[in-house]
Design an enzyme around this catalytic site. Structure first.
Site, PDB file in Angstrom:
ATOM      1  N   PRO A 152      -1.369   5.078   2.561  1.00  0.00           N
ATOM      2  CA  PRO A 152      -2.493   4.529   3.327  1.00  0.00           C
ATOM      3  C   PRO A 152      -3.691   5.474   3.387  1.00  0.00           C
ATOM      4  O   PRO A 152      -4.831   5.024   3.411  1.00  0.00           O
ATOM      5  CB  PRO A 152      -1.916   4.332   4.736  1.00  0.00           C
ATOM      6  N   GLY A 191      -8.365   0.284  -7.023  1.00  0.00           N
ATOM      7  CA  GLY A 191      -9.529   1.118  -7.332  1.00  0.00           C
ATOM      8  C   GLY A 191     -10.821   0.343  -7.443  1.00  0.00           C
ATOM      9  O   GLY A 191     -11.891   0.877  -7.186  1.00  0.00           O
ATOM     10  N   GLU A 192     -10.737  -0.901  -7.847  1.00  0.00           N
ATOM     11  CA  GLU A 192     -11.973  -1.624  -8.134  1.00  0.00           C
ATOM     12  C   GLU A 192     -12.242  -2.760  -7.159  1.00  0.00           C
ATOM     13  O   GLU A 192     -13.376  -3.181  -6.981  1.00  0.00           O
ATOM     14  CB  GLU A 192     -11.929  -2.134  -9.582  1.00  0.00           C
ATOM     15  N   ILE A 227       0.860  -1.182   0.000  1.00  0.00           N
ATOM     16  CA  ILE A 227       0.000   0.000   0.000  1.00  0.00           C
ATOM     17  C   ILE A 227       0.899   1.235   0.000  1.00  0.00           C
ATOM     18  O   ILE A 227       1.721   1.428   0.903  1.00  0.00           O
ATOM     19  CB  ILE A 227      -0.951  -0.020   1.210  1.00  0.00           C
ATOM     20  N   LEU A 228       0.765   2.075  -1.008  1.00  0.00           N
ATOM     21  CA  LEU A 228       1.710   3.169  -1.192  1.00  0.00           C
ATOM     22  C   LEU A 228       1.386   4.361  -0.297  1.00  0.00           C
ATOM     23  O   LEU A 228       2.247   4.894   0.385  1.00  0.00           O
ATOM     24  CB  LEU A 228       1.729   3.588  -2.666  1.00  0.00           C
ATOM     25  N   THR A 251      -4.905   7.710   1.113  1.00  0.00           N
ATOM     26  CA  THR A 251      -5.758   7.682  -0.072  1.00  0.00           C
ATOM     27  C   THR A 251      -6.207   6.255  -0.385  1.00  0.00           C
ATOM     28  O   THR A 251      -7.297   6.055  -0.915  1.00  0.00           O
ATOM     29  CB  THR A 251      -5.028   8.295  -1.279  1.00  0.00           C
ATOM     30  N   GLN A 294      -9.965   4.804  -1.155  1.00  0.00           N
ATOM     31  CA  GLN A 294     -10.339   4.011  -2.322  1.00  0.00           C
ATOM     32  C   GLN A 294     -11.104   2.759  -1.909  1.00  0.00           C
ATOM     33  O   GLN A 294     -12.115   2.412  -2.498  1.00  0.00           O
ATOM     34  CB  GLN A 294      -9.082   3.580  -3.095  1.00  0.00           C
TER      35      GLN A 294
END
Ligand SMILES: Cc1cc2nc3c(=O)[nH]c(=O)nc-3n(C[C@H](O)[C@H](O)[C@H](O)COP(=O)(O)OP(=O)(O)OC[C@H]3O[C@@H](n4cnc5c(N)ncnc54)[C@H](O)[C@@H]3O)c2cc1C
Ligand code: FES
Ligand code: FES
Lengths: 328, 173, 777
Positions: C672, C743-744, C669-670, C674, C678
């Site tokens: 956390p 994102g999905e 996780i780049l 944002t 998401q």
């Protein structure tokens, strides 16, 4: 939106004068009318802004309240006398729309807001007898989740969507009207009509009639009143069904009761049959069930809304149960 | 025919069809107030008129003669691109990640400002248990009172967190 | 703490953390035996620390300019008129009254619109972005109810809107198919996704099912959905001679520009699409008819044009997720081993588009089984072209699959989590490829503990508080890792040690611009405030679509390639006088604003010093990302375990979600902050899908009847509980940064988790979405 003239009424007489021509409409908060004008469902040639007229709440001689038609929905819901004496009315208003809309909407406008039937709104693509008399009704065999189960006609199955009106019907409010022929009053339950074969006419008001006030009769037992709204999401949605009720119980028996339903008919549905069945009888579950069943005996489901018959019964029984419990 | 917007007085549009929202955006190029539906159904266009939150898309501009309108631009008049001088709610929205695309955000923030004022004067809501009691802005109360502002990105938790954060800071100070 | 403070603190942390943590350049492709991205090993940098959005201050002030907020001088406004029949021809079209209305500049119809080619349909080539292959305003034919038939161009929007209502049109109706049943009766075809048939068979699944000791076999239905980004589609369009500039709100600037260039017979460089902010996309913000109509209108009247779709217009012109009917059958042994998984069904599409809603994707790699039978068939309806919507395929496919697993667990008397873990595959069951990184079992275990899964009553309908029946449910979510070819990045270093990173990517609220700045800063050894990200502009090289949850990986690979090229360039510039003289790119790393020798960190030279000696103000490198070969070697996916608690009114049937937890396994996780948003945003869209969302399509005439936001119900604040999310944070060694798309994945599994919880609360199994109260009375 079709072009129109705009004028602001200084007082009631001014409003009537300004609205004397054909194709004029009064403008309250605009939350319904502006929307319908944008959809070209309404095309008034002139708008008379009546938000500057009476917006006071004052006691009446008989011990009720007189509410100016320009009062905003928020102000009415939060008025201390309404909260204390007619909680069903506060509750019904607070269950409707959103805070922003209630801040804009007036009492007069709320009473006369039009149906949310999708076919009524779709001026280009759908047939609707209410919008274009004689064109047909696409809702009859179309999407009808929000449509009527009581008092509908083959010409129209639309519902009146207001929450506030359901409480006013239960409370037996009185509408004060100023028209070409002077001032008059009428019982709130007679304001809206059933569609019959003239569904284009929502109410008994004549063109140019101005609603000046709503009068709440003294109804001491309305302190024990409630509103329950059932909808497709937790907030900011119109009612599938709703129930407004006030109940007076003495020694386990119903001394008096007022009931109205929303979301089931072309008008706020005062449940006189259920009231009569309950009055004087036991205030218990079986009696509540029987009264609900009696009121819904003539219900006619459409393709999508048969569930409302059971839903409104259950909701009524639950509301009466709560109110019965509250005084027991 | 004049109206006050964020402290400055300006002439109202000639065409009475112009909504307050379109007047702000197209007439004054105040694009901070957003149009999401133009039907009263999303809350993106929320502005404050005389301190009360309303939907500017269903408001005809001419109806607001002489009134005092505050938009998102007016809330952060002192704000800068760097983020100093923001309204506390704007600051909290950033810290709590109360937005993603940012399109519903000005409406959410203006709505929250109006909402707090309503609660302070004791206005009840649909979820207020006791109509006679004073109002406390619990999470549930805030959620109900903010339900007129849709967010499709799903920033709901961050939005409510941000409002709660500002409210508790107010209580503390 | 302000955004600036937090960025500064984070940046200081970066500098301190980086000391002695010099990392080599990253590999630019991921193949078996290759090295992982060295950023994965770096534990104390910016990556993994919460960073507030860099565009936050602009957005909370309403100062970010969206596409309808550009106002060129002399601009005119457009209003569209839409067809009201599903198929046929325009018989008469009278625009006289509209032309004569005040303020009207022109009314454009098929009779006077510039001649244009039909757009190339999405998927037909790497740069094709068309919604369908239908011509736009070129003839009198009607293909769907809602198709634009005229565009009024006027001085104000009010004037355009009014004149639009004065257009009179009559039609000659043609034969049409507007009911799903009718479409099925006309015959089905196997669905094809990106050219590949949507069909997989292993063994004889029907026979295995028939012979299984336990089985479930049911049909699940999902309705149409609309993206409903709160920002409506809008474009501001300017022609300057033969140069066309479109300020748009789009997820695909490059492909859109190319496709529009073809439509108007222009060279690619003659069309520029700019889209710095997108007010929500979810798959819906691509190329549709309105941008082309707007560009044609601007050409016709020789003035800049603003075309904003009304909310109704969004429903008429922008397709959504199509409806589906899915059969899921699972056969199992008494101890829960899957003998057969059958997932077949039908989705509706149009004769003119290419989106079959591939709902079997999640099933392909979800569970081990002895046999499989998977297929998506499509039937054709005369309707607006359907399209991608958040997790196309997986969102609805997991509803069917994960509901069926819950049904089987009940049938077997097994815990549904145990049943899932029992059938955990050790390699991809269909492709046979190894998984690159799959830690779903860990997500299940940690999620179950945090959620308190042991509190679930195994018997449905047994927990009650007052009128409220309470139940818990769970489901697996999954979404594949994608990285599409064609991405590129350009990095420009300036003498004052600033880096400008340009990528043709998009910011729709995912936090892409912030995360990209973090990653670029880490690679270049520069603090966050020295990085500027430029994006959302088709003149930037490369094409990076914001779709398929692939942006982060695509950008990551492009930035790696450009960084490596930049370092080569820097070493060349450094020359013989530099302490780095003679070193190759493999022997250096970036750190603290300098290039540093890997095996001797004292040997270094700052970017500033290199540029100064070379008497250069800037140095730049642009490079294409490598081909995404990793997906050929591994089965790559994001995963989640979704836990949910619902309360269902025994009186009214209303369902409220009281708790929900997502435990995610999505690589590293780049950011956390944002990432959490998401995940939550996806879960919320899943809650909407579970409980209330449906685009009402009138099967009598193909018209959408709830083309507004009051009757298409999105969840409101009061519907949304506090959503708990957690993640394994285990890096995938075979992807840039060790990351997967996020994102999905959030939406997948949610509808099933809710349906399973509703079953646990009430004993009622709802197989048709949405789970509205009438189904529970
Ligand atoms: C998205 C949305 C959701 C909503 N949800 C709900 C809900 O859940 N429950 C609910 O009850 N309502 C709901 N509403 C409707 C809302 O309550 C009404 O729009 C509002 O009450 C109308 O009041 P207004 O003053 O704005 O009326 P206007 O729009 O100004 O007028 C409505 C009508 O009343 C007439 N009129 C106004 N004042 C007078 C007068 N004094 N005398 C005679 N005629 C008059 C006008 O000519 C017009 O025909 C919703 C509205 C929207 C847009
Ligand atoms: S734009 Fe006003 S409520 Fe949506
Ligand atoms: S942040 Fe995108 S709609 Fe709310």
């Amino acid at each position: 939106m079709t072009p129109f003239r705009f004028a602001r009424a200084a007082d009631t007489a001014d409003a009537l004068r300004l609205a004397a021509g054909p194709a004029s409409a009064y403008l309250g908060g605009g939350t319904n009318l502006v929307d319908l004008m944008r959809e070209t469902v309404a095309t008034p040639g002139s708008l008379v802004d009546v938000t500057g007229l009476s917006n006071t709440v004052s006691p009446t001689e008989s011990g009720g309240l007189l509410i100016g038609a320009a009062l905003r929905n928020t102000a009415l819901a939060e008025h201390p006398a309404v909260r204390a004496r007619y909680p069903v009315l506060s509750r019904a208003i607070l269950a409707g729309a959103s805070a922003q809309i209630r801040n804009m909407a007036t009492v007069g406008g709320n009473l006369l807001q039009r149906t949310r039937c999708a076919y009524f709104y779709d001026a280009e693509g759908a047939r609707c007898n209410k919008r274009a008399p004689g064109s047909g009704c696409d809702a009859l065999e179309g999407f009808s989740r929000y449509h009527a189960i009581l008092g509908a006609s083959p010409a129209c199955v639309a519902t009146q969507p207001s929450d506030m009106c359901v409480a006013l019907a239960a409370l037996g409010a009185i509408v004060h009207v100023q028209g070409a022929g002077g001032a008059r009053t009428l019982p709130f339950t007679e304001l809206h009509r059933l569609p019959g074969d003239t569904p284009e006419i929502d109410t008994v008001l004549a063109p140019g009639d101005l609603i000046t006030a709503i009068e709440l009769p003294p109804l001491p037992f309305a302190t024990n009143s409630a509103y329950r709204k059932v909808r497709d999401r937790a907030s900011y949605a119109f009612a599938l069904v709703s129930v407004a009720a006030a109940l007076e119980v003495e020694d386990g028996r119903v001394r008096d009761v007022r009931i109205a339903f929303g979301g089931v008919a072309h008008k706020p549905w005062r449940a006189l049959t259920a009231e009569a069945a309950l009055r004087g009888g036991p205030a218990d579950g079986p009696a509540f069930h029987a009264a609900a069943a009696a009121e819904l005996a003539d219900a006619q489901p459409l393709r999508d809304n048969g569930f409302k018959i059971e839903l409104v019964k259950r909701t009524l029984v639950a509301v009466l149960g709560d109110l019965g419990g509250a005084v027991a | 025919m004049e109206i006050t917007i964020n402290g400055s007085t300006t002439a109202l549009p000639q065409d009475p069809r112009v909504s307050l929202l379109d007047f702000l955006r197209e007439g004054l190029h105040l694009f901070g107030t957003k149009k999401g539906c133009d039907q009263g159904a999303c809350g993106a266009c929320t502005v404050l008129v005389d301190g009360e939150r309303i939907l500017s898309c269903l408001a005809l501009a001419v109806q607001f003669e002489g009134r005092d309108v505050v938009t998102i631009e007016g809330l952060s008049a002192a704000g800068t691109a760097g983020g100093e001088g923001l309204h506390p709610l704007q600051q909290a929205f950033i810290g709590c990640d109360g937005f993603q695309c940012g399109y519903c955000t000005p409406g959410q923030i203006c709505s929250a400002v109006g909402m707090v004022a309503e609660a302070k004067r004791g206005s009840p809501s649909h979820v207020t248990a006791d109509l006679a009691a004073a109002v406390t802005l619990t999470r549930n109360e805030i959620q109900e009172r903010m339900s007129g502002n849709l967010c499709r990105c799903g920033a709901h938790n961050g939005i409510i967190d941000a409002i709660q954060q500002v409210l508790s800071a107010e209580v503390l100070s | 703490m302000s955004i600036i403070d937090s960025a500064k603190n984070a940046a200081q942390g970066l500098v301190q953390g980086a000391l002695g943590k010099l990392v080599p350049l990253a590999p630019d492709s991921w193949i078996p035996g290759g090295l992982p991205d060295p950023l994965i090993a770096r534990k104390h940098g910016l990556i993994g620390t919460p960073v507030s959005r860099l565009d936050g201050p602009l957005k909370v002030q309403g100062a970010a300019r969206f596409s309808a907020e550009v106002a060129p001088a002399g601009m005119v406004y457009v209003a569209l008129a839409y067809a009201t029949i599903p198929r046929g021809r325009i018989a008469t079209l009278d625009t006289q009254a509209a032309e004569a209305a005040p303020g009207v500049v022109r009314v454009m119809t098929h009779r006077n619109a510039p001649r244009m080619k039909p757009p190339a349909v999405f998927g037909s080539s790497p740069t094709a972005a068309g919604p369908s292959d239908l011509p736009i305003l070129q003839d009198d034919r009607i293909h769907w109810n809602g198709q634009p038939i005229a565009a009024v161009i006027a001085e104000t929007q009010e004037q355009a809107d009014h004149a639009r209502s004065l257009i009179h049109v009559t039609y000659e109706a043609g034969p049409s198919t507007t009911s799903f049943a009718g479409a099925k009766a006309n015959g089905a075809q196997i669905g094809r996704f990106m050219g590949q048939p949507l069909r997989n068979e292993i063994g004889d699944a029907e026979a295995e099912l028939a012979g299984a000791a336990h089985r479930v076999d049911h049909t699940y239905r999902t309705p149409r959905h609309s993206h409903n980004a709160i920002e409506p589609h809008a474009a501001t369009i300017v022609w300057e001679g033969d140069m066309l500039t479109i300020h748009d709100t789009t997820q695909m600037v490059t492909a859109e520009a190319r496709t529009i260039a073809d439509v108007f017979d222009l060279k690619p460089e003659q069309v520029r699409v700019i889209s710095p902010y997108v007010g929500g996309g979810f798959g819906g913000k691509g190329l549709w008819d309105h941008q082309i109509i707007g560009a044609a209108a601007a050409k016709l009247v020789g003035r800049p044009v603003r075309i904003t779709l009304s909310r109704e217009g969004v429903y008429r012109v922008i397709g959504g997720r199509t409806l589906s009917e899915q059969r899921v059958a699972i056969g199992a042994t008494a101890d829960g081993h899957f003998k057969a998984i059958i997932h077949t069904g039908t989705a509706a599409m149009t004769p003119h588009n290419a989106m079959p809603e591939p709902f079997i994707f999640a099933t392909r790699s979800g569970y081990a089984a002895d046999s499989f039978k998977l297929s998506v068939e499509t039937v054709k309806m005369n309707m607006l072209a359907n399209t991608f919507m958040r997790a196309p395929g997986e969102a609805i496919g997991t509803f069917a699959l994960e509901s069926a697993i819950d049904e089987l667990a009940a049938e077997l008397g097994m815990d549904p989590i145990a049943l899932r873990i029992r059938n955990e595959p050790d390699k991809d069951p269909i492709s046979g490829l190894p998984f690159s990184s799959r830690h779903i079992v860990e997500a299940w275990r940690s999620g179950a503990q945090r959620f308190g899964w042991d509190q679930r009553a195994p018997e449905p309908g047994t927990r009650r508080e007052g009128e409220w029946l309470i139940g818990m449910g769970c489901a697996t979510g999954t979404y594949p890792y994608h990285r599409m070819p064609g991405a590129a990045a350009r990095i420009t270093l300036t003498r004052d040690a600033k880096a400008i990173v340009e990528i043709a990517a998009h910011e729709m609220g995912m936090g892409t611009s912030t995360t990209t700045a973090m990653v670029a800063g880490e690679r270049l050894g520069l603090p966050l405030d020295r990085i500027e990200i430029r994006y959302g502009d088709s003149i930037i090289p490369g094409a990076i679509m914001a779709g398929g949850s692939q942006q982060t990986a695509a950008i990551g690979a492009a930035v790696i390639a450009a960084h490596n090229a930049l370092v080569a360039e820097l070493l060349k510039l450094a020359g013989n006088e530099s302490p780095l003289a003679g070193l190759s790119v493999d022997e250096v790393g970036s750190e603290g604003g300098a290039l540093v020798r890997l095996d001797d960190p004292a040997c270094r030279e700052t970017y500033q010093s290199i540029l100064a000696r070379a008497q250069r103000d800037t140095v730049a490198a642009a490079e294409q990302a490598s081909m995404p070969v990793e997906a050929m070697h591994w089965s790559m996916h994001s995963y989640s375990a979704i836990f949910c608690e619902v309360r269902v009114s025994a009186i009214t049937g209303e369902t409220r979600v009281s708790r929900i937890l997502g435990a995610f396994d999505c690589g590293r996780i780049l950011n956390p902050q944002t990432a959490r948003s998401q995940f939550r945003g996806g879960i919320i869209m899943g809650l909407g899908m579970a409980l209330m969302e449906e685009t009402l399509f009138d099967e009598r005439n193909g018209r959408v009847m709830n083309a507004n936001l009051s009757e298409y119900h999105l969840p409101v604040h009061l519907d949304i509980p506090e959503i708990d999310v957690m993640w394994t944070d285990i890096a995938d060694p075979h992807t840039p940064m060790g990351a997967h798309g996020i994102g999905e994945i959030g939406i997948t599994g949610v509808a099933a988790a809710v349906a399973n919880a509703v079953y646990n609360a009430t004993g009622k199994r709802i197989r048709d979405l949405p789970i509205t109260l009438d189904k529970l009375l």
